[in-house]
Design an enzyme around this catalytic site. Structure first.
Site, mmCIF file in Angstrom:
data_model
loop_
_atom_site.group_PDB
_atom_site.id
_atom_site.type_symbol
_atom_site.label_atom_id
_atom_site.label_comp_id
_atom_site.label_asym_id
_atom_site.label_seq_id
_atom_site.Cartn_x
_atom_site.Cartn_y
_atom_site.Cartn_z
ATOM 1 C CE LYS A 23 -57.124 -43.999 58.266
ATOM 2 N NZ LYS A 23 -58.671 -44.166 57.340
ATOM 3 C CE LYS A 37 -62.398 -48.894 63.956
ATOM 4 N NZ LYS A 37 -60.962 -48.502 63.567
ATOM 5 C CB THR A 55 -57.637 -46.963 61.849
ATOM 6 O OG1 THR A 55 -58.257 -45.965 60.058
ATOM 7 C CG2 THR A 55 -57.310 -45.423 62.544
#
Lengths: 303, 303
Positions: B177, B245, B101
């Site tokens: 995403k 994150k 990601t």
């Protein structure tokens, strides 16, 4: 629901929800009296076989169950204890079924005040839209004494698809409902934040809808509301101002309980912006339009 | 998948996801080489019939497809262009499948740099946990050139339950995403905010779970994560630091694009608080414990 009911029920408030609930009660065989500030709503109810009334006091006269379908705590208090309130005319032992979304502390206070007069109070906020109200398929998040449940049950059976019994005192139903509203409001704001962010990046929003509804980022509200953004259609299914109200109640409760709600607080600001920008009566997916205005993103417009 | 594949695939990274993906590729009949910084992971892979490698460069030698299953953009860049990177040894025409990601802008930059050398880049972040990786049933949100898709397809068929083809250039898969991660992160924080608020009010959390999952306040994340809070079990299924994150990437993207994300920003603060309080490697439902600490609410403890 296969037997015809013989009791008397009053419905206070004949908006989109109350009208459907009154129709469900009539269909079940109850004798139903109802009132509303809008005379057209009362006329439609009379045409469907109901008895129109001029006030909560008049509607509640002789009723075994009084179902209150108004917008908020202030209206509920007026329905019970205002100058033509129902509390005076309900017979002792009858039950008041309160469906407005409100602070649990206020539900407890209203219940205590009514119960002092020998009437019962069922704290019974509901979910489900106008279609499910008309079908008698609402979900009730209810709490109250055993007597309150017993007195209300025949009428609830006619209006409910599902009845959660969540405690033996008023306030617990309201508390469950507010937890749901916190989540629902945050999810609408998050869905709006995400969809307009996708638009800002030039993604195809129909494709975003397809991917997200099949992924871990999905929510009931994303799935239900974001088709309005994809279609550019903000005609109100549920208005922005509903969540201005409900997330406002969440803030009031949280502040009183010294409980921080940073995520719900951020979501509320976006509903306030949408309402302040003149979209208060538009569909609550309008929050996406505020994000677009603030960022220069381009959302789909209605075909 | 009924035919045995004859191509060569490299897998870079044999964590819980990469190990399952490598196993799916072996099962489909590919010749698979793989490397990992953890020698035990490489040994397990060799025991299952794979060829262990000492570096990305060695694993990628002669491969038609290089699948990169690392944590973030920095690791992906090192896998490609570090001193023992795969870019040097991949044959021209081979494809690099990047599953970490990351910010779409970084995916675009990595793709451009690799494509200059005559290799292809498929931007292919994925969703689904370790179990689905092992079954070859992951969902990929992929974008890239027609050549990249064509070269990657046999390997993707072995690893994927669902493949979304989201555009013809790197970055679009990453953008989809990140929209999902924005929503997923907000929903975990909102679920935590709501559950601990329910606890603060003394509600039965198992009952809250039952009511919310049947109501408009539900989300995929509420349904998936809140059983951990009800059980008082914070052993990590997915760690707090993953969303530190991912919501961090959302903030970086949003700031660069001048797009306000007040709801995601509030959610990130709560993940930061959980990580800062020492729960970074605990389950991400630990955000509920932060709300409890901040408010004096009492959550269930593990039986």
């Amino acid at each position: 629901m296969s037997t015809t009911q013989t009791g008397r029920v009053a419905v206070i408030g004949l908006g989109s929800m109350g009208a459907g609930m009154a129709a469900s009660l009539l269909r079940a065989g109850f004798s139903v009296a109802a009132c509303d500030v809008n005379p057209d709503a009362v006329a439609r109810f009379e045409a469907a076989g109901g008895r129109g009334a001029a006030s909560p006091a008049q509607a509640a006269e002789g009723a075994d169950v009084v179902v209150c379908v108004v917008v908020n705590a202030a209206q509920t208090e007026a329905v019970l204890f205002g100058s033509e309130g129902a509390a005076e005319t309900m017979r002792p032992g009858a039950v008041f079924v309160s469906s407005a979304t409100m602070d649990p502390a206020i539900a407890r206070a209203l219940a205590a005040r009514l119960e002092e007069t020998g009437r019962h109070y069922l704290d019974a906020p509901m979910s489900g839209g106008a279609a499910r109200a008309a079908e008698g398929a609402l979900t009730f998040l209810a709490s109250g004494s055993a007597q309150a449940f017993a007195a209300a049950r025949p009428a609830l059976d006619a209006m409910a698809g599902r009845l959660y019994e969540l405690g033996d005192a008023a306030g617990q139903g309201a508390a469950f409902k507010m937890i749901n509203q916190l989540l629902a409001g945050v999810h609408i704001a998050a869905a709006s934040e995400a969809m307009s962010f996708a638009a800002k990046q030039g993604l195809d929003l129909a494709r975003v809808y397809e991917v997200i509804t099949a992924s871990a980022g999905n929510s009931w509200m994303f799935e239900n509301r974001m088709p309005h953004v994809v279609a550019g259609d903000y005609s109100p299914k549920s208005a922005v101002d509903i969540f201005v109200k409900d997330l406002g109640i969440v803030q009031d409760m949280a502040r009183a309980e010294r409980y921080p709600v940073p995520v719900a607080a951020a979501a509320l600001q976006m509903f306030l912006a949408a309402s302040g920008a003149g979209m208060g009566r538009d569909d609550d997916a309008s929050v996406a339009r505020i994000y677009a205005q603030l960022s220069g993103a381009t959302l789909p417009t209605k075909a």
